[in-house]
Design a protein around this motif. Sequence first.
Motif, mmCIF file in Angstrom:
data_model
loop_
_atom_site.group_PDB
_atom_site.id
_atom_site.type_symbol
_atom_site.label_atom_id
_atom_site.label_comp_id
_atom_site.label_asym_id
_atom_site.label_seq_id
_atom_site.Cartn_x
_atom_site.Cartn_y
_atom_site.Cartn_z
ATOM 1 N N THR A 88 0.858 -1.184 0.000
ATOM 2 C CA THR A 88 0.000 0.000 0.000
ATOM 3 C C THR A 88 0.893 1.232 0.000
ATOM 4 O O THR A 88 1.853 1.309 0.763
ATOM 5 N N LEU A 89 0.572 2.180 -0.873
ATOM 6 C CA LEU A 89 1.308 3.441 -0.931
ATOM 7 C C LEU A 89 0.429 4.533 -0.338
ATOM 8 O O LEU A 89 -0.688 4.764 -0.822
ATOM 9 N N ASN A 90 0.916 5.181 0.715
ATOM 10 C CA ASN A 90 0.116 6.168 1.447
ATOM 11 C C ASN A 90 0.820 7.519 1.541
ATOM 12 O O ASN A 90 2.043 7.578 1.686
ATOM 13 N N VAL A 91 0.020 8.573 1.489
ATOM 14 C CA VAL A 91 0.462 9.892 1.935
ATOM 15 C C VAL A 91 -0.135 10.088 3.324
ATOM 16 O O VAL A 91 -1.356 10.019 3.505
ATOM 17 N N ILE A 92 0.716 10.323 4.314
ATOM 18 C CA ILE A 92 0.294 10.350 5.713
ATOM 19 C C ILE A 92 0.588 11.731 6.305
ATOM 20 O O ILE A 92 1.743 12.159 6.341
ATOM 21 N N SER A 93 -0.463 12.399 6.764
ATOM 22 C CA SER A 93 -0.240 13.644 7.516
ATOM 23 C C SER A 93 -0.025 13.316 8.987
ATOM 24 O O SER A 93 0.782 13.931 9.663
ATOM 25 N N HIS A 94 -0.781 12.309 9.478
ATOM 26 C CA HIS A 94 -0.582 11.804 10.837
ATOM 27 C C HIS A 94 -1.416 10.532 11.013
ATOM 28 O O HIS A 94 -2.364 10.296 10.262
ATOM 29 N N TYR A 95 -1.039 9.725 11.993
ATOM 30 C CA TYR A 95 -1.851 8.578 12.394
ATOM 31 C C TYR A 95 -2.719 8.979 13.588
ATOM 32 O O TYR A 95 -2.398 9.923 14.321
ATOM 33 N N ASP A 96 -3.779 8.233 13.794
ATOM 34 C CA ASP A 96 -4.596 8.448 14.983
ATOM 35 C C ASP A 96 -3.814 8.012 16.223
ATOM 36 O O ASP A 96 -3.123 6.988 16.206
ATOM 37 N N ARG A 97 -3.946 8.778 17.270
ATOM 38 C CA ARG A 97 -3.315 8.447 18.549
ATOM 39 C C ARG A 97 -4.252 7.595 19.396
ATOM 40 O O ARG A 97 -5.474 7.730 19.324
ATOM 41 N N ASP A 98 -3.671 6.724 20.199
ATOM 42 C CA ASP A 98 -4.431 5.909 21.134
ATOM 43 C C ASP A 98 -4.263 6.504 22.530
ATOM 44 O O ASP A 98 -3.167 6.477 23.081
ATOM 45 N N ASP A 99 -5.352 7.031 23.093
ATOM 46 C CA ASP A 99 -5.274 7.624 24.426
ATOM 47 C C ASP A 99 -6.193 6.913 25.421
ATOM 48 O O ASP A 99 -6.521 7.443 26.481
ATOM 49 N N THR A 100 -6.602 5.675 25.069
ATOM 50 C CA THR A 100 -7.518 4.953 25.947
ATOM 51 C C THR A 100 -6.831 4.462 27.218
ATOM 52 O O THR A 100 -7.457 4.343 28.267
ATOM 53 N N PHE A 101 -5.532 4.168 27.131
ATOM 54 C CA PHE A 101 -4.786 3.698 28.294
ATOM 55 C C PHE A 101 -3.420 4.373 28.268
ATOM 56 O O PHE A 101 -2.479 3.860 27.648
ATOM 57 N N PRO A 102 -3.281 5.539 28.899
ATOM 58 C CA PRO A 102 -2.084 6.379 28.756
ATOM 59 C C PRO A 102 -0.762 5.672 29.056
ATOM 60 O O PRO A 102 0.258 5.987 28.445
ATOM 61 N N LEU A 103 -0.768 4.722 29.993
ATOM 62 C CA LEU A 103 0.483 4.032 30.314
ATOM 63 C C LEU A 103 0.966 3.146 29.177
ATOM 64 O O LEU A 103 2.152 2.857 29.068
ATOM 65 N N LEU A 104 0.035 2.686 28.331
ATOM 66 C CA LEU A 104 0.420 1.749 27.286
ATOM 67 C C LEU A 104 -0.397 2.001 26.021
ATOM 68 O O LEU A 104 -1.261 1.208 25.654
ATOM 69 N N ARG A 211 8.929 1.814 15.126
ATOM 70 C CA ARG A 211 7.885 2.799 15.399
ATOM 71 C C ARG A 211 7.799 3.787 14.245
ATOM 72 O O ARG A 211 8.783 4.020 13.522
ATOM 73 N N ALA A 212 6.621 4.364 14.080
ATOM 74 C CA ALA A 212 6.453 5.457 13.130
ATOM 75 C C ALA A 212 7.013 6.740 13.743
ATOM 76 O O ALA A 212 6.963 6.923 14.958
ATOM 77 N N PRO A 213 7.533 7.624 12.904
ATOM 78 C CA PRO A 213 8.053 8.898 13.430
ATOM 79 C C PRO A 213 6.931 9.890 13.671
ATOM 80 O O PRO A 213 5.855 9.793 13.070
ATOM 81 N N VAL A 214 7.168 10.845 14.535
ATOM 82 C CA VAL A 214 6.265 11.991 14.643
ATOM 83 C C VAL A 214 6.513 12.867 13.421
ATOM 84 O O VAL A 214 7.652 13.255 13.141
ATOM 85 N N GLU A 215 5.463 13.139 12.681
ATOM 86 C CA GLU A 215 5.619 13.867 11.426
ATOM 87 C C GLU A 215 6.111 15.291 11.668
ATOM 88 O O GLU A 215 5.793 15.901 12.691
ATOM 89 N N LYS A 216 6.863 15.797 10.708
ATOM 90 C CA LYS A 216 7.306 17.184 10.787
ATOM 91 C C LYS A 216 6.121 18.104 10.494
ATOM 92 O O LYS A 216 5.288 17.789 9.637
ATOM 93 N N PRO A 217 6.012 19.236 11.200
ATOM 94 C CA PRO A 217 4.868 20.140 10.999
ATOM 95 C C PRO A 217 4.709 20.535 9.534
ATOM 96 O O PRO A 217 5.664 20.969 8.880
ATOM 97 N N GLY A 218 3.512 20.338 9.018
ATOM 98 C CA GLY A 218 3.213 20.748 7.644
ATOM 99 C C GLY A 218 3.813 19.873 6.576
ATOM 100 O O GLY A 218 3.737 20.209 5.384
ATOM 101 N N GLU A 219 4.436 18.748 6.943
ATOM 102 C CA GLU A 219 5.084 17.885 5.950
ATOM 103 C C GLU A 219 4.532 16.466 6.056
ATOM 104 O O GLU A 219 4.720 15.783 7.060
ATOM 105 N N SER A 220 3.835 16.031 5.032
ATOM 106 C CA SER A 220 3.314 14.675 4.996
ATOM 107 C C SER A 220 4.417 13.693 4.639
ATOM 108 O O SER A 220 5.476 14.075 4.119
ATOM 109 N N ARG A 221 4.173 12.416 4.920
ATOM 110 C CA ARG A 221 5.101 11.342 4.557
ATOM 111 C C ARG A 221 4.556 10.591 3.339
ATOM 112 O O ARG A 221 3.350 10.451 3.163
ATOM 113 N N LEU A 222 5.464 10.092 2.522
ATOM 114 C CA LEU A 222 5.101 9.185 1.433
ATOM 115 C C LEU A 222 5.697 7.837 1.761
ATOM 116 O O LEU A 222 6.926 7.670 1.777
ATOM 117 N N LEU A 223 4.835 6.863 2.075
ATOM 118 C CA LEU A 223 5.270 5.589 2.640
ATOM 119 C C LEU A 223 4.657 4.423 1.890
ATOM 120 O O LEU A 223 3.443 4.379 1.666
#
Length: 226
Positions: A88-104, A211-223
């Motif tokens: 799969t070829l994706n342009v990614i601005s960001h992934y969804d964060r998981d905040d349901t269990f902050p420790l993990l 792990r995926a990187p934290v994206e640079k502000p205003g810069e999408s990834r091509l992955l």
Amino acid sequence: MEKQIHCVTNFQDLVSTPYKGEINAICWTRNLKGDFSEIVRKVALNGNITTIEPVDLHELQLSEQGQLAREILLSDLELLKAHGASPTLNVISHYDRDDTFPLLPTDVYSWHVDRSPIPTHTFLCTYYGASSDILSNEQGKKKILIPEIRDELKKLYGSADEGFEAFLSEHFFDLHYQADPDAQPINLGLGHLWRLAVDHPGSQVPPCIHRAPVEKPGESRLLLIC
């Protein structure tokens, strides 16, 4: 740290070189030509992750450098499909964060391994933007084995131990790792096509922590990933 990585110079060696010992990441090292940022700029984006199909690439009006980038993308997709993978070829601005269990958290920004019920691999290549990291298995620890995190997970699950391990697996808690304070991650860089070991029955090596990187502000990834 680099002892976990084996580098090759062509696609056939990328897919056929076995993992062994501490080696659980194979890298086809490349210095790609072309303007991949033009692809990112000209694709019609849809949400935080946009999947690009080959037909979408063919329809783009591109400069000469953009055309070079397009040919590489189409070639990589075809090589992996011919090998039996489903890239799969994706342009990614960001992934969804998981905040349901902050420790993990169990999102891809957390150190994790991939798991499969059948023998397989994770292939990935970042062509533009921030690129992923991998971590030596010696420099990470399963979070579910860290006492304070495990205690909190037991509180979340309930008092009885029966079924607790299955609970950890069902919610993917057992796939996530904490890096040692002095850990030295390796960045996968741009243009290199990687094959990472996956946790599956019969695997001869530990799965590759990444792990995926934290994206640079205003810069999408091509992955590219599969």
